[in-house]
Design an enzyme around this catalytic site. Sequence first.
Site, mmCIF file in Angstrom:
data_model
loop_
_atom_site.group_PDB
_atom_site.id
_atom_site.type_symbol
_atom_site.label_atom_id
_atom_site.label_comp_id
_atom_site.label_asym_id
_atom_site.label_seq_id
_atom_site.Cartn_x
_atom_site.Cartn_y
_atom_site.Cartn_z
ATOM 1 N N HIS A 138 31.968 37.514 43.003
ATOM 2 C CA HIS A 138 33.115 38.430 42.950
ATOM 3 C C HIS A 138 34.129 38.173 44.056
ATOM 4 C CE1 HIS A 138 31.368 41.325 40.006
ATOM 5 N NE2 HIS A 138 30.230 40.902 40.506
ATOM 6 N N LYS A 167 43.556 50.958 46.196
ATOM 7 C CA LYS A 167 42.445 49.987 46.238
ATOM 8 C C LYS A 167 41.961 49.958 47.684
ATOM 9 C CE LYS A 167 45.401 47.092 44.559
ATOM 10 N NZ LYS A 167 45.332 45.910 43.656
ATOM 11 N N THR A 225 40.712 45.175 39.014
ATOM 12 C CA THR A 225 40.462 45.917 37.770
ATOM 13 C C THR A 225 41.365 47.142 37.674
ATOM 14 O OG1 THR A 225 38.595 46.869 38.975
ATOM 15 C CG2 THR A 225 38.067 45.196 37.317
HETATM 16 C C1 LIG Z 1 28.508 41.820 52.104
HETATM 17 C C2 LIG Z 1 29.567 42.836 52.004
HETATM 18 C C3 LIG Z 1 30.258 42.789 50.669
HETATM 19 C C4 LIG Z 1 30.204 43.906 49.845
HETATM 20 C C5 LIG Z 1 30.868 43.881 48.626
HETATM 21 C C6 LIG Z 1 31.544 42.745 48.255
HETATM 22 C C7 LIG Z 1 32.205 42.768 46.911
HETATM 23 C C8 LIG Z 1 31.972 41.490 46.199
HETATM 24 C C9 LIG Z 1 33.627 42.953 47.062
HETATM 25 C C10 LIG Z 1 34.270 43.363 45.756
HETATM 26 O O1 LIG Z 1 34.177 44.497 45.364
HETATM 27 N N1 LIG Z 1 34.925 42.388 45.119
HETATM 28 C C11 LIG Z 1 35.803 42.757 44.040
HETATM 29 O O2 LIG Z 1 35.075 42.678 42.812
HETATM 30 C C12 LIG Z 1 35.875 43.091 41.716
HETATM 31 C C13 LIG Z 1 34.996 43.101 40.472
HETATM 32 O O3 LIG Z 1 34.727 41.819 40.064
HETATM 33 C C14 LIG Z 1 37.108 42.207 41.551
HETATM 34 O O4 LIG Z 1 37.888 42.714 40.510
HETATM 35 C C15 LIG Z 1 37.909 42.166 42.844
HETATM 36 O O5 LIG Z 1 38.949 41.242 42.732
HETATM 37 C C16 LIG Z 1 37.000 41.787 44.012
HETATM 38 O O6 LIG Z 1 37.685 41.882 45.249
HETATM 39 C C17 LIG Z 1 31.595 41.631 49.047
HETATM 40 C C18 LIG Z 1 30.925 41.663 50.288
#
Ligand SMILES: CCc1ccc([C@H](C)CC(=O)N[C@@H]2O[C@H](CO)[C@@H](O)[C@H](O)[C@H]2O)cc1
Length: 841
Positions: free
Chosen positions: A364, A561, A672
Amino acid sequence: LWKLMDTYEPNDPESIQKSFARHLEYSLACTRFNFTMEDAYRAAGLVLRDRLLESLNDTNDYYRKMDVKRGYYLSAEYLIGRHMQNAIANLDLEQPFKEAFIGLGMELEELFHEEADPALGNGGLGRLAACFLDSMATLSLPCWGYGIRYSYGMFKQEIQNGRQVECPDFWIGDGCPFEIPRPDITYPVRLYGEVTHGEDEKGNWCVNWVGGEIVQAMAYDNPIPGFDTYNTNNLRLWRACPSKEFDLDMFSAAAYADSVESRRKAEDLSAVLYPNDATYEGKELRLRQQYFFVSASLQDLLRDFIKRPNYKWSELPEKVAVQMNDTHPTIAVAEMMRLLVDVMHVHWEEAWDLTTKCLNYTNHTVMPEALEKWPVEMIERMLPRHLQIIGELNLRWIKDLQKKYGDHSPVISALSIFEEGDIKKIRMGNLAIMGANKVNGVAAIHTEIIKKETFPEFYKYCCDIGKPDKIVNMTNGVTPRRWVHCANPALSAIFTKYLGSHEWLTDMTKLKGMLKFKEDSKLHSEWMEMKRECKAKLAAFVKEKCDLDIDQDALIDIQIKRIHEYKRQLMNILYVIHRYQELKKKSPGEREKTQKRVVLIGGKAASAYVNAKIIIKLISNVGKVINKDPDTSKYLKVAFVPNYCVSAAQVMIPASDISEHISTAGTEASGTSNMKFVMNGGLIVGTMDGANIEIREECGEDTMFIFGCLEHQVADIAAKAKSGHYPIDSRLQAVFQAIRNGDFSHGEPEAQAEFCSLVDRLCNIQAAGTWDGDKYLVISDFPSFIDAQARVDATYADKAKWCKLSIQAASSMAKFSTDRTIKEYAEVIWGVKPAVRPLED
Ligand SMILES: CCc1ccc([C@H](C)CC(=O)N[C@@H]2O[C@H](CO)[C@@H](O)[C@H](O)[C@H]2O)cc1
């Protein structure tokens, strides 16, 4: 008993009223003459729970009887939002419930507001998981979600003197009627301890993981009803409980404190959600949480598999598909091997074959700082057996690679699960890709970046072994049930009226039928009336949350967001200052002719994310100046909306004219909220990034106000800046000057210093594109951002044209329903087929 039990809860208004009264009295100990609205909400919740539970059990019995292949979604986060309205809609009980409660003198909306918003997630990833659950059920796919039942969800955000203050979110409060505790479903999860080797009673050589501490994982089931189907799936969340409720012998010993200590320590595991959403923090408790829910989930689904009469392990990939939502559940690769090899005594090779056929991984984010790398020493202490397994897997992997690319090829170190260095680490991304059957990105541009920039060696390896399609794209979506039908009933009614049925709610391609009406004046007036209604609700909401009166005839411009520098909320507020300065320059007459705008920005900053918190402060302070400036307040208002969450989004999104999705090209995997805004008739100001690109393809270029550099231009711009070529537009200079002058610091020296440090770093020209400078190219994209906003004003002035574009866009969003996304996951990745439960079963 069966005959009696069958569909024992009739759904006519009167039966609902009876069931409500019964629960008020017998479940909540209230008398039907004295109860609060919260009691009413809880009793109504229990009325729904009965029906959800019946459907869940019958659906699961049906899946078992049909022996279907099951899908399991492993996610550390689920941003499910309030249940009640969605449950009533999906159980097709809107009419009888409305009548039943009107009959009791209550509006359903009053009940909805009593529900706590279960915020068991940070942002995009968590909400996507929740939308996926709704579509998996609506498509009658035998799929369940597994996760963690955090006692404290995403913190509540208060804004005090313009600054974010985090407040604990004890969402469970007096219990949630939509969850069913399952003390009958618990699994032991071991942590720490050591690994011993020896012979078991049958003389087989076996590995034993002993010692350490055992925590009990107890299940809480959350029924997930599908829309227009009798299928109800489940979200099983795990809560950590002390293994021995009370260690009596410890009790006798004066070690009472220890027993309480061990209880607290155990419960800590599922106590709190980590509030970071794009920065990896190697906290040991976080890894414990990840292993805890993964182990309980795999134990649970394997138990279900071996319950099948004369099961054979070779059938596992035909009966089970698992999706790892980012790397957070990736320890599953090693845990599946441990359970199969050490517990079920399956041979290593077969176990690896089964594991790599069952597991799948979704990425993601491409942000390097978000990729999880756990220190080997931590894994060794907490999960000694898993380190052995990962070590063995990597050994075999490296051997394979050396055969293919030669012993010293640089590819080896890039593909190794271990990252060498002073602190040796395990790269969870590499482990996930290695252990997965399929890997996917969440938007077309994102999947290409994964192949070319994030995991290029892996992609090349896949191509070299003839598996180029190991990495596939699954463009995100959102559920139209919550984000159109529940959030915007007026719009839902328009679609159903013009299309003659609500079939569009399960097949959004039907919305194309609206295009022939896109210039129809009758529809235009109904459409604008719908938008006016939504804006009126928004105005009341903004008044309540920000104590600000907004002009409902203004253009509503929203950016909601998580606060993150790559999402460039900073560029948005810098533009607002520019717009303000332009207004101030104008004569009163000229101002009259300008487009009135209300700019709303909302989102939480990770609690340790300093720059994000400064941006919130800047937005708050700019609002304080602009909103009470008599010259401009009629034409421009800006506010930071506190505590952005799912239920706030359901009020704000339907009311937008414009929403901002302005990340630097190549940084936002998908986004999203962009989809939710357009489904509700909003148009986008955006960059060619994430899913913006595909939304523009589906809806038409004229429905989106694009600006900024393209992904492949970013590196060049940064390179040019390095050699000092990074001009700052004079209009932006004027904005920077105003900030440096303290125009927005309200005499707060700390804020002034913070704001200036933000501007100074941006203006560190040579360092543009790096953390020491304008990392996300705000300066170079600003001029075209101003142009895009001018195009918005010009287009919005032509109401009929705007309305036509709004209808055109909202009617072209079928691709972005999670029904399309999940259909693709089920066909391309999981091989799971719908199992539609017949009612009479
Ligand atoms: C390790 C900490 C951590 C926690 C959560 C995350 C998530 C992957 C971040 C996130 O929410 N990413 C988002 O995911 C959405 C669903 O696919 C996308 O639409 C967004 O672009 C993306 O930033 C990364 C790192």
